[in-house]
Design an enzyme around this catalytic site. Structure first.
Site, PDB file in Angstrom:
ATOM      1  N   TYR A  97       0.819  -1.227   0.000  1.00 44.96           N
ATOM      2  CA  TYR A  97       0.000   0.000   0.000  1.00 44.96           C
ATOM      3  C   TYR A  97       0.850   1.273   0.000  1.00 44.96           C
ATOM      4  O   TYR A  97       0.353   2.345  -0.308  1.00 44.96           O
ATOM      5  CB  TYR A  97      -0.915   0.079   1.233  1.00 44.96           C
ATOM      6  CG  TYR A  97      -1.978  -0.982   1.354  1.00 44.96           C
ATOM      7  CD1 TYR A  97      -2.250  -1.885   0.335  1.00 44.96           C
ATOM      8  CD2 TYR A  97      -2.751  -1.077   2.516  1.00 44.96           C
ATOM      9  CE1 TYR A  97      -3.216  -2.860   0.475  1.00 44.96           C
ATOM     10  CE2 TYR A  97      -3.725  -2.045   2.658  1.00 44.96           C
ATOM     11  CZ  TYR A  97      -3.949  -2.935   1.638  1.00 44.96           C
ATOM     12  OH  TYR A  97      -4.921  -3.899   1.789  1.00 44.96           O
TER      13      TYR A  97
ATOM     14  N   HIS B  72      -0.542 -11.719   2.103  1.00 40.16           N
ATOM     15  CA  HIS B  72      -1.532 -10.845   1.452  1.00 40.16           C
ATOM     16  C   HIS B  72      -2.389 -11.596   0.438  1.00 40.16           C
ATOM     17  O   HIS B  72      -3.616 -11.410   0.376  1.00 40.16           O
ATOM     18  CB  HIS B  72      -0.814  -9.674   0.781  1.00 40.16           C
ATOM     19  CG  HIS B  72      -1.670  -8.491   0.529  1.00 40.16           C
ATOM     20  ND1 HIS B  72      -1.183  -7.218   0.451  1.00 40.16           N
ATOM     21  CD2 HIS B  72      -3.013  -8.370   0.334  1.00 40.16           C
ATOM     22  CE1 HIS B  72      -2.170  -6.373   0.223  1.00 40.16           C
ATOM     23  NE2 HIS B  72      -3.290  -7.050   0.147  1.00 40.16           N
TER      24      HIS B  72
HETATM   25  N1  LIG Z   1      -6.468  -8.050   1.816  1.00 36.15           N
HETATM   26  C1  LIG Z   1      -6.763  -7.511   0.664  1.00 36.15           C
HETATM   27  O1  LIG Z   1      -6.459  -8.072  -0.413  1.00 36.15           O
HETATM   28  C2  LIG Z   1      -7.484  -6.204   0.629  1.00 36.15           C
HETATM   29  C3  LIG Z   1      -8.095  -5.753  -0.562  1.00 36.15           C
HETATM   30  C4  LIG Z   1      -8.772  -4.521  -0.527  1.00 36.15           C
HETATM   31  C5  LIG Z   1      -8.814  -3.783   0.645  1.00 36.15           C
HETATM   32  N2  LIG Z   1      -8.199  -4.217   1.776  1.00 36.15           N
HETATM   33  C6  LIG Z   1      -8.232  -3.446   3.044  1.00 36.15           C
HETATM   34  O2  LIG Z   1      -9.586  -3.147   3.324  1.00 36.15           O
HETATM   35  C7  LIG Z   1      -9.738  -1.731   3.507  1.00 36.15           C
HETATM   36  C8  LIG Z   1     -11.118  -1.298   3.050  1.00 36.15           C
HETATM   37  O3  LIG Z   1     -11.338  -1.654   1.694  1.00 36.15           O
HETATM   38  P1  LIG Z   1     -11.613  -0.573   0.564  1.00 36.15           P
HETATM   39  O4  LIG Z   1     -10.892   0.673   0.930  1.00 36.15           O
HETATM   40  O5  LIG Z   1     -11.254  -1.116  -0.744  1.00 36.15           O
HETATM   41  O6  LIG Z   1     -13.185  -0.435   0.572  1.00 36.15           O
HETATM   42  P2  LIG Z   1     -14.303   0.118   1.597  1.00 36.15           P
HETATM   43  O7  LIG Z   1     -13.757   0.431   2.930  1.00 36.15           O
HETATM   44  O8  LIG Z   1     -15.439  -0.854   1.471  1.00 36.15           O
HETATM   45  O9  LIG Z   1     -14.767   1.469   0.878  1.00 36.15           O
HETATM   46  C9  LIG Z   1     -13.990   2.624   0.880  1.00 36.15           C
HETATM   47  C10 LIG Z   1     -14.628   3.603  -0.105  1.00 36.15           C
HETATM   48  O10 LIG Z   1     -15.941   3.932   0.320  1.00 36.15           O
HETATM   49  C11 LIG Z   1     -16.079   5.344   0.494  1.00 36.15           C
HETATM   50  N3  LIG Z   1     -16.752   5.547   1.788  1.00 36.15           N
HETATM   51  C12 LIG Z   1     -16.228   5.384   3.026  1.00 36.15           C
HETATM   52  N4  LIG Z   1     -17.154   5.635   3.987  1.00 36.15           N
HETATM   53  C13 LIG Z   1     -18.284   5.974   3.331  1.00 36.15           C
HETATM   54  C14 LIG Z   1     -19.570   6.328   3.780  1.00 36.15           C
HETATM   55  N5  LIG Z   1     -19.870   6.397   5.080  1.00 36.15           N
HETATM   56  N6  LIG Z   1     -20.515   6.633   2.825  1.00 36.15           N
HETATM   57  C15 LIG Z   1     -20.217   6.557   1.506  1.00 36.15           C
HETATM   58  N7  LIG Z   1     -19.001   6.200   1.010  1.00 36.15           N
HETATM   59  C16 LIG Z   1     -18.041   5.917   1.928  1.00 36.15           C
HETATM   60  C17 LIG Z   1     -14.679   5.907   0.501  1.00 36.15           C
HETATM   61  O11 LIG Z   1     -14.636   7.169  -0.153  1.00 36.15           O
HETATM   62  P3  LIG Z   1     -14.209   8.514   0.666  1.00 36.15           P
HETATM   63  O12 LIG Z   1     -12.740   8.364   0.967  1.00 36.15           O
HETATM   64  O13 LIG Z   1     -14.502   9.587  -0.325  1.00 36.15           O
HETATM   65  O14 LIG Z   1     -15.051   8.563   1.892  1.00 36.15           O
HETATM   66  C18 LIG Z   1     -13.878   4.879  -0.285  1.00 36.15           C
HETATM   67  O15 LIG Z   1     -13.897   5.186  -1.662  1.00 36.15           O
HETATM   68  C19 LIG Z   1      -8.584  -1.123   2.698  1.00 36.15           C
HETATM   69  O16 LIG Z   1      -8.304   0.202   3.079  1.00 36.15           O
HETATM   70  C20 LIG Z   1      -7.483  -2.108   3.006  1.00 36.15           C
HETATM   71  O17 LIG Z   1      -6.920  -1.808   4.271  1.00 36.15           O
HETATM   72  C21 LIG Z   1      -7.555  -5.434   1.792  1.00 36.15           C
END
Ligand SMILES: NC(=O)c1ccc[n+]([C@@H]2O[C@H](COP(=O)([O-])OP(=O)(O)OC[C@H]3O[C@@H](n4cnc5c(N)ncnc54)[C@H](OP(=O)(O)O)[C@@H]3O)[C@@H](O)[C@H]2O)c1
Length: 273
Positions: free
Chosen positions: A45, A103
């Site tokens: 990341y 990962h």
């Molecule tokens: N292990 C893996 O392979 C893997 C893969 C993907 C992700 N991850 C981890 O999981 C975490 C979360 O996944 P993610 O970031 O992909 O997806 P997520 O948390 O499901 O969604 C984040 C997105 O949603 C928006 N958002 C956040 N809160 C909101 C709300 N209350 N209302 C409307 N929109 C909202 C954010 O935009 P704004 O910033 O504009 O609010 C951002 O674009 C990552 O940060 C990472 O640490 C791990």
């Protein structure tokens, strides 16, 4: 061996993917201020230095903030994993992390699981990480990992899971094996808006669809690691920890049809669903 209380992974975490530079640090500080005590980063990341800065500036004792990192698949080869994790610790400015995950399984299955899993165990034995786990593991890979390590060693499997993609087969197997399910994309990357079932449940509690999704995940016994760049969303997502859904609400979300998986690289494993 860590005692049960020490082993506990905070069920609500703050995801740090894309939380780069000084804005990323500020977002992490906002998360710690509103109550998150778990930061989820990864070697790939580029946010380990930002997590390190947030840890230094937040004013909380190190032991109060649970830190997860993940080993990039480029660091799986013989002799590579431990030096890469030592580099992560340097970036984070800590002596040890709380949890380190594989990962992804080796791309296209190029390396056999023991090649990298055994190095992760070695890292734990060397005190570089308190707990170990995996991410994006299928039921077949979990079987293989548990055959190799024995039960109780894998703390969590971090997988894509939200009300619109319930990843049920893997989740059921994890729970049967006492492996914590950690949901990534817990709010479907902001795509829950307009779902009528989530909306109508939310309307009854005065909650957003994102809060309903997170509350459902926590009620299922999973951990969730949502992220946002915006302070008000960071706070409102965390407030889902106070939302208690009724058994009927939980059943209504359980019954939602699953959409497609969002993250499915061509080199990824053969998914269960
Ligand atoms: N292990 C893996 O392979 C893997 C893969 C993907 C992700 N991850 C981890 O999981 C975490 C979360 O996944 P993610 O970031 O992909 O997806 P997520 O948390 O499901 O969604 C984040 C997105 O949603 C928006 N958002 C956040 N809160 C909101 C709300 N209350 N209302 C409307 N929109 C909202 C954010 O935009 P704004 O910033 O504009 O609010 C951002 O674009 C990552 O940060 C990472 O640490 C791990």
């Amino acid at each position: 061996m860590a005692g049960e209380a020490e082993k506990r992974i905070p069920r609500m975490g703050y995801g740090t993917w894309a939380r780069l530079d000084s804005e990323g640090v500020e977002a992490m500080l906002a998360a710690l201020e509103v109550g998150y005590r778990h930061l989820d980063t990864a070697q790939s990341y580029g946010t380990e230095p930002m997590v390190g800065e947030a840890l230094r500036r937040c004013g909380l004792p190190r032991q109060d903030v649970f830190v997860t990192t993940k080993i990039d698949t480029a660091n799986f080869g013989p002799g590579k994993l431990l030096p890469s994790l030592r580099h992560s610790l340097d970036q984070l400015g800590v002596d040890t992390v709380d949890l380190t995950l594989i990962h992804w399984p080796s791309p296209n299955g190029e390396l056999a699981l023991p090649v990298y899993l055994d190095q992760l165990v070695e890292a734990q034995d060397a005190g570089l990480t308190r707990l170990i786990g995996v991410s994006n593991f299928t039921t077949a890979l979990l079987d293989e990992a548990e055959r190799r390590l024995g039960p109780g060693r894998i703390a969590t499997n971090q997988i894509e899971l939200n009300p619109l993609f319930k990843n049920k087969k893997v989740a059921v197997q994890c729970q049967r094996r006492d492996i914590l399910v950690t949901c990534y994309l817990p709010i479907a990357h902001g795509r829950l808006a307009g779902n009528p079932v989530l909306q109508s449940i939310g309307a009854r509690y005065g909650a957003t669809v994102e809060q309903v999704a997170i509350a459902w995940e926590l009620a299922k016994g999973y951990a969730a690691i949502p992220t946002s760049s915006r302070r008000e969303r960071i706070a409102s997502n965390f407030a889902a920890t106070k939302l208690s859904l009724s058994p009927d609400d939980i059943a209504a979300i359980d019954a939602l049809a699953d959409g497609p998986r969002s993250i499915a690289p061509s080199w990824g494993p053969e998914w269960d669903a």
